[in-house]
Design a protein around this motif. Sequence first.
Motif, PDB file in Angstrom:
ATOM      1  N   SER A  22       0.849  -1.188   0.000  1.00  0.00           N
ATOM      2  CA  SER A  22       0.000   0.000   0.000  1.00  0.00           C
ATOM      3  C   SER A  22       0.884   1.237   0.000  1.00  0.00           C
ATOM      4  O   SER A  22       1.921   1.278   0.667  1.00  0.00           O
ATOM      5  N   ASP A  23       0.463   2.243  -0.740  1.00  0.00           N
ATOM      6  CA  ASP A  23       1.314   3.412  -0.949  1.00  0.00           C
ATOM      7  C   ASP A  23       0.993   4.506   0.060  1.00  0.00           C
ATOM      8  O   ASP A  23       0.467   5.562  -0.290  1.00  0.00           O
ATOM      9  N   LEU A  24       1.318   4.253   1.326  1.00  0.00           N
ATOM     10  CA  LEU A  24       1.088   5.224   2.390  1.00  0.00           C
ATOM     11  C   LEU A  24       2.280   6.179   2.491  1.00  0.00           C
ATOM     12  O   LEU A  24       3.428   5.761   2.364  1.00  0.00           O
ATOM     13  N   PRO A  25       2.022   7.458   2.761  1.00  0.00           N
ATOM     14  CA  PRO A  25       3.129   8.414   2.891  1.00  0.00           C
ATOM     15  C   PRO A  25       3.864   8.257   4.217  1.00  0.00           C
ATOM     16  O   PRO A  25       3.327   7.730   5.193  1.00  0.00           O
ATOM     17  N   ALA A  26       5.089   8.733   4.224  1.00  0.00           N
ATOM     18  CA  ALA A  26       5.905   8.730   5.442  1.00  0.00           C
ATOM     19  C   ALA A  26       5.764  10.063   6.157  1.00  0.00           C
ATOM     20  O   ALA A  26       5.593  11.105   5.531  1.00  0.00           O
ATOM     21  N   ASP A  27       5.867  10.008   7.468  1.00  0.00           N
ATOM     22  CA  ASP A  27       5.944  11.224   8.278  1.00  0.00           C
ATOM     23  C   ASP A  27       7.415  11.626   8.311  1.00  0.00           C
ATOM     24  O   ASP A  27       8.234  10.939   8.932  1.00  0.00           O
ATOM     25  N   LEU A  28       7.752  12.705   7.662  1.00  0.00           N
ATOM     26  CA  LEU A  28       9.145  13.171   7.612  1.00  0.00           C
ATOM     27  C   LEU A  28       9.318  14.464   8.403  1.00  0.00           C
ATOM     28  O   LEU A  28      10.180  15.287   8.090  1.00  0.00           O
ATOM     29  N   SER A  50      12.717   2.086  -3.111  1.00  0.00           N
ATOM     30  CA  SER A  50      11.578   1.389  -3.697  1.00  0.00           C
ATOM     31  C   SER A  50      10.693   2.440  -4.350  1.00  0.00           C
ATOM     32  O   SER A  50      10.878   3.646  -4.153  1.00  0.00           O
ATOM     33  N   ASP A  51       9.729   2.001  -5.105  1.00  0.00           N
ATOM     34  CA  ASP A  51       8.851   2.936  -5.805  1.00  0.00           C
ATOM     35  C   ASP A  51       7.663   3.397  -4.965  1.00  0.00           C
ATOM     36  O   ASP A  51       6.844   4.176  -5.440  1.00  0.00           O
ATOM     37  N   LEU A  52       7.576   2.947  -3.719  1.00  0.00           N
ATOM     38  CA  LEU A  52       6.477   3.375  -2.851  1.00  0.00           C
ATOM     39  C   LEU A  52       6.790   4.746  -2.255  1.00  0.00           C
ATOM     40  O   LEU A  52       7.931   5.034  -1.893  1.00  0.00           O
ATOM     41  N   ILE A  53       5.774   5.572  -2.111  1.00  0.00           N
ATOM     42  CA  ILE A  53       5.963   6.975  -1.765  1.00  0.00           C
ATOM     43  C   ILE A  53       6.701   7.164  -0.437  1.00  0.00           C
ATOM     44  O   ILE A  53       7.475   8.110  -0.288  1.00  0.00           O
ATOM     45  N   ARG A  54       6.492   6.289   0.525  1.00  0.00           N
ATOM     46  CA  ARG A  54       7.176   6.468   1.811  1.00  0.00           C
ATOM     47  C   ARG A  54       8.682   6.331   1.661  1.00  0.00           C
ATOM     48  O   ARG A  54       9.447   7.013   2.343  1.00  0.00           O
ATOM     49  N   SER A  55       9.128   5.474   0.764  1.00  0.00           N
ATOM     50  CA  SER A  55      10.564   5.331   0.516  1.00  0.00           C
ATOM     51  C   SER A  55      11.079   6.431  -0.405  1.00  0.00           C
ATOM     52  O   SER A  55      12.157   6.982  -0.181  1.00  0.00           O
ATOM     53  N   ARG A  56      10.322   6.725  -1.441  1.00  0.00           N
ATOM     54  CA  ARG A  56      10.745   7.771  -2.387  1.00  0.00           C
ATOM     55  C   ARG A  56      10.924   9.110  -1.680  1.00  0.00           C
ATOM     56  O   ARG A  56      11.926   9.803  -1.885  1.00  0.00           O
ATOM     57  N   ALA A  57       9.965   9.490  -0.854  1.00  0.00           N
ATOM     58  CA  ALA A  57      10.033  10.776  -0.157  1.00  0.00           C
ATOM     59  C   ALA A  57      11.196  10.801   0.834  1.00  0.00           C
ATOM     60  O   ALA A  57      11.883  11.819   0.972  1.00  0.00           O
ATOM     61  N   THR A  58      11.428   9.679   1.516  1.00  0.00           N
ATOM     62  CA  THR A  58      12.557   9.609   2.440  1.00  0.00           C
ATOM     63  C   THR A  58      13.869   9.733   1.679  1.00  0.00           C
ATOM     64  O   THR A  58      14.783  10.460   2.099  1.00  0.00           O
TER      65      THR A  58
END
Length: 190
Positions: A22-28, A50-58
């Motif tokens: 699931s493509d959940l965002p990360a709290d940064l 990875s291509d998931l937003i939590r990893s991409r944004a981090t």
Amino acid sequence: MTTTFWWIRHGPTHARTMVGWSDLPADLSDTAQLDRLAAYLPEGAPVVSSDLIRSRATADAIARGRPRLPDDPRLREIHFGDWELKSFDEIDATHGKLSRRFWDEPGHVSAPNGESWFQTEARVSAAVETLRGPADIIIVAHFGAILTQLALALQRAPAAILAQRIDNLSLTRITLGPMGAEVGEINHLP
């Protein structure tokens, strides 16, 4: 050829459910931790996630001028299939015996319509092989992906490594060379 992989677990999602694909965002919002982490990582080392937003944004938050490689879906978390975004209680109510086997006897056991530890390990290992070279590589990924590579490096069975903590925004360093693997920091929070 020797490559040092600087594995970073993505920022927290705060979900209290099984979160795999699931493509959940990360709290940064912990910018101080992101600053310490970025300063600790090798300058000039390329960053991949990875291509998931939590990893991409981090990955974007810690890149700080480092080369950013294309995202790789093979670095995703374990695919939890029908258990995705369900609580442990919900899973226990519908698949109690299977879920206990999934955690107690990881390897070939998978969630319904999900993937097993060994399937995840093969997928992540294939990505790692394409990244090998005479350099440092920073990989922003997920708990399960990092644990599969740590288990291989330490030559431990999946059941023996599952208790290892891998905190959000932590570093696990694994060097792969012609003589095998060497593990540096594990779950290090700079």
